[in-house]
Design a protein around this motif. Sequence first.
Motif, PDB file in Angstrom:
ATOM      1  N   GLY A  90      21.419  -2.732  29.134  1.00 30.01           N
ATOM      2  CA  GLY A  90      20.496  -3.161  28.095  1.00 30.01           C
ATOM      3  C   GLY A  90      19.116  -2.553  28.182  1.00 30.01           C
ATOM      4  N   SER A  91      18.926  -1.624  29.120  1.00 35.87           N
ATOM      5  CA  SER A  91      17.624  -0.960  29.237  1.00 35.87           C
ATOM      6  C   SER A  91      17.477   0.091  28.144  1.00 35.87           C
ATOM      7  CB  SER A  91      17.486  -0.290  30.606  1.00 35.87           C
ATOM      8  OG  SER A  91      17.577  -1.244  31.642  1.00 35.87           O
ATOM      9  N   VAL A  92      16.265   0.219  27.601  1.00 34.43           N
ATOM     10  CA  VAL A  92      16.002   1.156  26.519  1.00 34.43           C
ATOM     11  C   VAL A  92      15.908   2.579  27.062  1.00 34.43           C
ATOM     12  CG1 VAL A  92      14.374   1.826  24.710  1.00 34.43           C
ATOM     13  CG2 VAL A  92      14.823  -0.598  25.143  1.00 34.43           C
ATOM     14  N   LEU A  93      16.734   3.473  26.533  1.00 37.43           N
ATOM     15  CA  LEU A  93      16.704   4.887  26.897  1.00 37.43           C
ATOM     16  C   LEU A  93      15.870   5.712  25.923  1.00 37.43           C
ATOM     17  CD1 LEU A  93      20.490   5.365  27.758  1.00 37.43           C
ATOM     18  CD2 LEU A  93      18.611   4.971  29.356  1.00 37.43           C
ATOM     19  N   ALA A  94      15.901   5.332  24.657  1.00 35.07           N
ATOM     20  CA  ALA A  94      15.137   6.044  23.623  1.00 35.07           C
ATOM     21  C   ALA A  94      14.978   5.118  22.423  1.00 35.07           C
ATOM     22  CB  ALA A  94      15.839   7.331  23.203  1.00 35.07           C
ATOM     23  N   SER A  95      13.943   5.394  21.634  1.00 30.95           N
ATOM     24  CA  SER A  95      13.725   4.606  20.417  1.00 30.95           C
ATOM     25  C   SER A  95      12.949   5.440  19.423  1.00 30.95           C
ATOM     26  CB  SER A  95      12.962   3.305  20.723  1.00 30.95           C
ATOM     27  OG  SER A  95      11.657   3.592  21.210  1.00 30.95           O
ATOM     28  N   ALA A 131      24.060   6.513  27.751  1.00 28.04           N
ATOM     29  CA  ALA A 131      23.944   5.605  26.602  1.00 28.04           C
ATOM     30  C   ALA A 131      25.234   4.830  26.387  1.00 28.04           C
ATOM     31  CB  ALA A 131      23.578   6.381  25.347  1.00 28.04           C
ATOM     32  N   ALA A 132      25.097   3.537  26.096  1.00 30.66           N
ATOM     33  CA  ALA A 132      26.261   2.691  25.870  1.00 30.66           C
ATOM     34  C   ALA A 132      26.196   1.932  24.557  1.00 30.66           C
ATOM     35  CB  ALA A 132      26.417   1.682  27.020  1.00 30.66           C
ATOM     36  N   ARG A 133      25.033   1.936  23.911  1.00 30.17           N
ATOM     37  CA  ARG A 133      24.885   1.142  22.687  1.00 30.17           C
ATOM     38  C   ARG A 133      23.731   1.690  21.854  1.00 30.17           C
ATOM     39  NH1 ARG A 133      24.410  -5.071  23.915  1.00 30.17           N
ATOM     40  NH2 ARG A 133      26.435  -4.492  24.777  1.00 30.17           N
ATOM     41  N   ALA A 134      23.923   1.752  20.544  1.00 29.06           N
ATOM     42  CA  ALA A 134      22.853   2.099  19.601  1.00 29.06           C
ATOM     43  C   ALA A 134      22.608   0.893  18.704  1.00 29.06           C
ATOM     44  CB  ALA A 134      23.228   3.319  18.769  1.00 29.06           C
ATOM     45  N   ARG A 135      21.340   0.679  18.375  1.00 30.99           N
ATOM     46  CA  ARG A 135      20.995  -0.533  17.630  1.00 30.99           C
ATOM     47  C   ARG A 135      19.870  -0.235  16.650  1.00 30.99           C
ATOM     48  NH1 ARG A 135      19.233  -5.005  21.642  1.00 30.99           N
ATOM     49  NH2 ARG A 135      21.491  -5.158  21.935  1.00 30.99           N
ATOM     50  N   ILE A 136      19.908  -0.887  15.503  1.00 31.65           N
ATOM     51  CA  ILE A 136      18.791  -0.888  14.564  1.00 31.65           C
ATOM     52  C   ILE A 136      18.315  -2.328  14.433  1.00 31.65           C
ATOM     53  CG2 ILE A 136      18.060  -0.488  12.180  1.00 31.65           C
ATOM     54  CD1 ILE A 136      20.090   1.735  11.987  1.00 31.65           C
ATOM     55  N   SER A 137      17.026  -2.526  14.628  1.00 32.58           N
ATOM     56  CA  SER A 137      16.463  -3.877  14.552  1.00 32.58           C
ATOM     57  C   SER A 137      15.376  -3.934  13.491  1.00 32.58           C
ATOM     58  CB  SER A 137      15.887  -4.305  15.902  1.00 32.58           C
ATOM     59  OG  SER A 137      14.832  -3.432  16.305  1.00 32.58           O
ATOM     60  N   SER A 146      26.223  -0.466  17.359  1.00 38.11           N
ATOM     61  CA  SER A 146      27.475   0.201  17.672  1.00 38.11           C
ATOM     62  C   SER A 146      27.554   0.395  19.181  1.00 38.11           C
ATOM     63  CB  SER A 146      27.578   1.552  16.961  1.00 38.11           C
ATOM     64  OG  SER A 146      28.786   2.214  17.287  1.00 38.11           O
ATOM     65  N   GLN A 147      28.736   0.128  19.761  1.00 37.41           N
ATOM     66  CA  GLN A 147      28.920   0.255  21.196  1.00 37.41           C
ATOM     67  C   GLN A 147      29.862   1.395  21.526  1.00 37.41           C
ATOM     68  OE1 GLN A 147      29.621  -3.392  23.376  1.00 37.41           O
ATOM     69  NE2 GLN A 147      28.964  -4.629  21.634  1.00 37.41           N
ATOM     70  N   ALA A 148      29.717   1.925  22.746  1.00 37.44           N
ATOM     71  CA  ALA A 148      30.551   3.024  23.198  1.00 37.44           C
ATOM     72  C   ALA A 148      31.977   2.551  23.399  1.00 37.44           C
ATOM     73  CB  ALA A 148      29.999   3.604  24.500  1.00 37.44           C
ATOM     74  N   ALA A 149      32.925   3.433  23.084  1.00 37.02           N
ATOM     75  CA  ALA A 149      34.341   3.161  23.302  1.00 37.02           C
ATOM     76  C   ALA A 149      34.872   4.131  24.354  1.00 37.02           C
ATOM     77  CB  ALA A 149      35.114   3.314  21.993  1.00 37.02           C
ATOM     78  N   MET A 150      36.146   3.995  24.678  1.00 37.00           N
ATOM     79  CA  MET A 150      36.759   4.910  25.645  1.00 37.00           C
ATOM     80  C   MET A 150      36.798   6.323  25.067  1.00 37.00           C
ATOM     81  SD  MET A 150      37.505   3.252  28.361  1.00 37.00           S
ATOM     82  CE  MET A 150      38.696   4.310  29.166  1.00 37.00           C
ATOM     83  N   PRO A 151      36.543   7.348  25.897  1.00 34.83           N
ATOM     84  CA  PRO A 151      36.602   8.728  25.396  1.00 34.83           C
ATOM     85  C   PRO A 151      38.007   9.112  24.970  1.00 34.83           C
ATOM     86  CG  PRO A 151      36.425   8.701  27.794  1.00 34.83           C
ATOM     87  CD  PRO A 151      36.218   7.284  27.327  1.00 34.83           C
ATOM     88  N   ALA A 152      38.072  10.079  24.056  1.00 32.67           N
ATOM     89  CA  ALA A 152      39.370  10.545  23.562  1.00 32.67           C
ATOM     90  C   ALA A 152      40.175  11.191  24.686  1.00 32.67           C
ATOM     91  CB  ALA A 152      39.168  11.532  22.428  1.00 32.67           C
ATOM     92  N   ALA A 153      41.495  11.045  24.605  1.00 30.97           N
ATOM     93  CA  ALA A 153      42.352  11.586  25.659  1.00 30.97           C
ATOM     94  C   ALA A 153      42.398  13.110  25.624  1.00 30.97           C
ATOM     95  CB  ALA A 153      43.758  11.014  25.514  1.00 30.97           C
ATOM     96  N   SER A 154      42.237  13.716  24.452  1.00 31.32           N
ATOM     97  CA  SER A 154      42.281  15.171  24.334  1.00 31.32           C
ATOM     98  C   SER A 154      41.166  15.651  23.412  1.00 31.32           C
ATOM     99  CB  SER A 154      43.636  15.627  23.784  1.00 31.32           C
ATOM    100  OG  SER A 154      43.856  15.089  22.497  1.00 31.32           O
ATOM    101  N   GLN A 155      40.788  16.912  23.594  1.00 26.20           N
ATOM    102  CA  GLN A 155      39.734  17.508  22.802  1.00 26.20           C
ATOM    103  C   GLN A 155      40.343  18.394  21.716  1.00 26.20           C
ATOM    104  OE1 GLN A 155      36.333  16.948  23.034  1.00 26.20           O
ATOM    105  NE2 GLN A 155      37.047  15.306  24.368  1.00 26.20           N
ATOM    106  N   PRO A 156      39.701  18.466  20.537  1.00 23.21           N
ATOM    107  CA  PRO A 156      40.227  19.317  19.468  1.00 23.21           C
ATOM    108  C   PRO A 156      40.040  20.797  19.782  1.00 23.21           C
ATOM    109  CG  PRO A 156      38.116  18.403  18.838  1.00 23.21           C
ATOM    110  CD  PRO A 156      38.487  17.746  20.136  1.00 23.21           C
ATOM    111  N   VAL A 157      40.803  21.615  19.088  1.00 21.43           N
ATOM    112  CA  VAL A 157      40.710  23.073  19.233  1.00 21.43           C
ATOM    113  C   VAL A 157      40.360  23.658  17.873  1.00 21.43           C
ATOM    114  CG1 VAL A 157      41.955  25.192  19.771  1.00 21.43           C
ATOM    115  CG2 VAL A 157      42.390  23.109  21.114  1.00 21.43           C
ATOM    116  N   LEU A 158      39.315  24.485  17.838  1.00 30.87           N
ATOM    117  CA  LEU A 158      38.854  25.118  16.603  1.00 30.87           C
ATOM    118  C   LEU A 158      39.134  26.611  16.657  1.00 30.87           C
ATOM    119  CD1 LEU A 158      37.238  25.145  13.914  1.00 30.87           C
ATOM    120  CD2 LEU A 158      35.159  25.376  15.299  1.00 30.87           C
ATOM    121  N   THR A 159      39.759  27.131  15.605  1.00 28.56           N
ATOM    122  CA  THR A 159      40.069  28.548  15.516  1.00 28.56           C
ATOM    123  C   THR A 159      39.392  29.135  14.282  1.00 28.56           C
ATOM    124  OG1 THR A 159      42.230  28.173  16.549  1.00 28.56           O
ATOM    125  CG2 THR A 159      41.909  30.263  15.390  1.00 28.56           C
TER     126      THR A 159
END
Length: 243
Positions: A90-95, A131-137, A146-159
Amino acid sequence: HRPAGANDLMQYCGPRWISPYHHRLLVNAPILQVETGAVAPAYGPVLHLGGILNGAGDVGEVDMLRYSGRKEPAGAAVPGLTAVLLDSKGSVLASGPVYATSLSEDSNPASGRDPKCPCILEAVMDDHSGAARARISYHGKTVWESQAAMPAASQPVLTAIPSPEGVRLTWTGLMSGSEVWVRYSDDQGRTWSMLDVGTFGGSYAVDRARLRGGGALIFEILSPSGFTTTRAVSQPIEVGRAR
């Protein structure tokens, strides 16, 4: 409504909110683009919030995007409305302040009174790995989060593949229906230029006339999904100049 001095906006349930379809059209409208050229890289990673403001303390749909560079928010800062980035404790990282661009000359979100129609909302903050949470007050009261979720299992590939018209981009590894932002760089990623905001599907055609330079280019896709942004970068390709 004064047609000579204000834009009309089609809505499902006005005046409270606009649909994601019309929000995306507004984001991509050339007349509303403050900066479409290179994005300065000196600021490092940033978190961009973009969405709809229904009133001074009434925040609607908000999208989050993480990237390197800086797009300065448009409009005027809304009094009492603040964006905050927090860690898991809950500590502020940026605002930073929240800005709003009015869609009507009768609506001034910086005046302290509720706008008469929805506005485009923007906020930009320095991003942090913890960062774990973004908030507008609004005056200290949380109106969006909005809160952080689990990272995606795989990364996309761009060609990126050269085509007679310019470049054909294809990507895999994203969920069906994912929104994608498309950028490119002609200086090995030091600066980026936006090509599209809010495209869908697994491919994108780039007209050669939209590309600077004539040497090696790299392309990037960014796909916001809640708190996280998925990123993929292509290999460099040579693209000839438009004739």
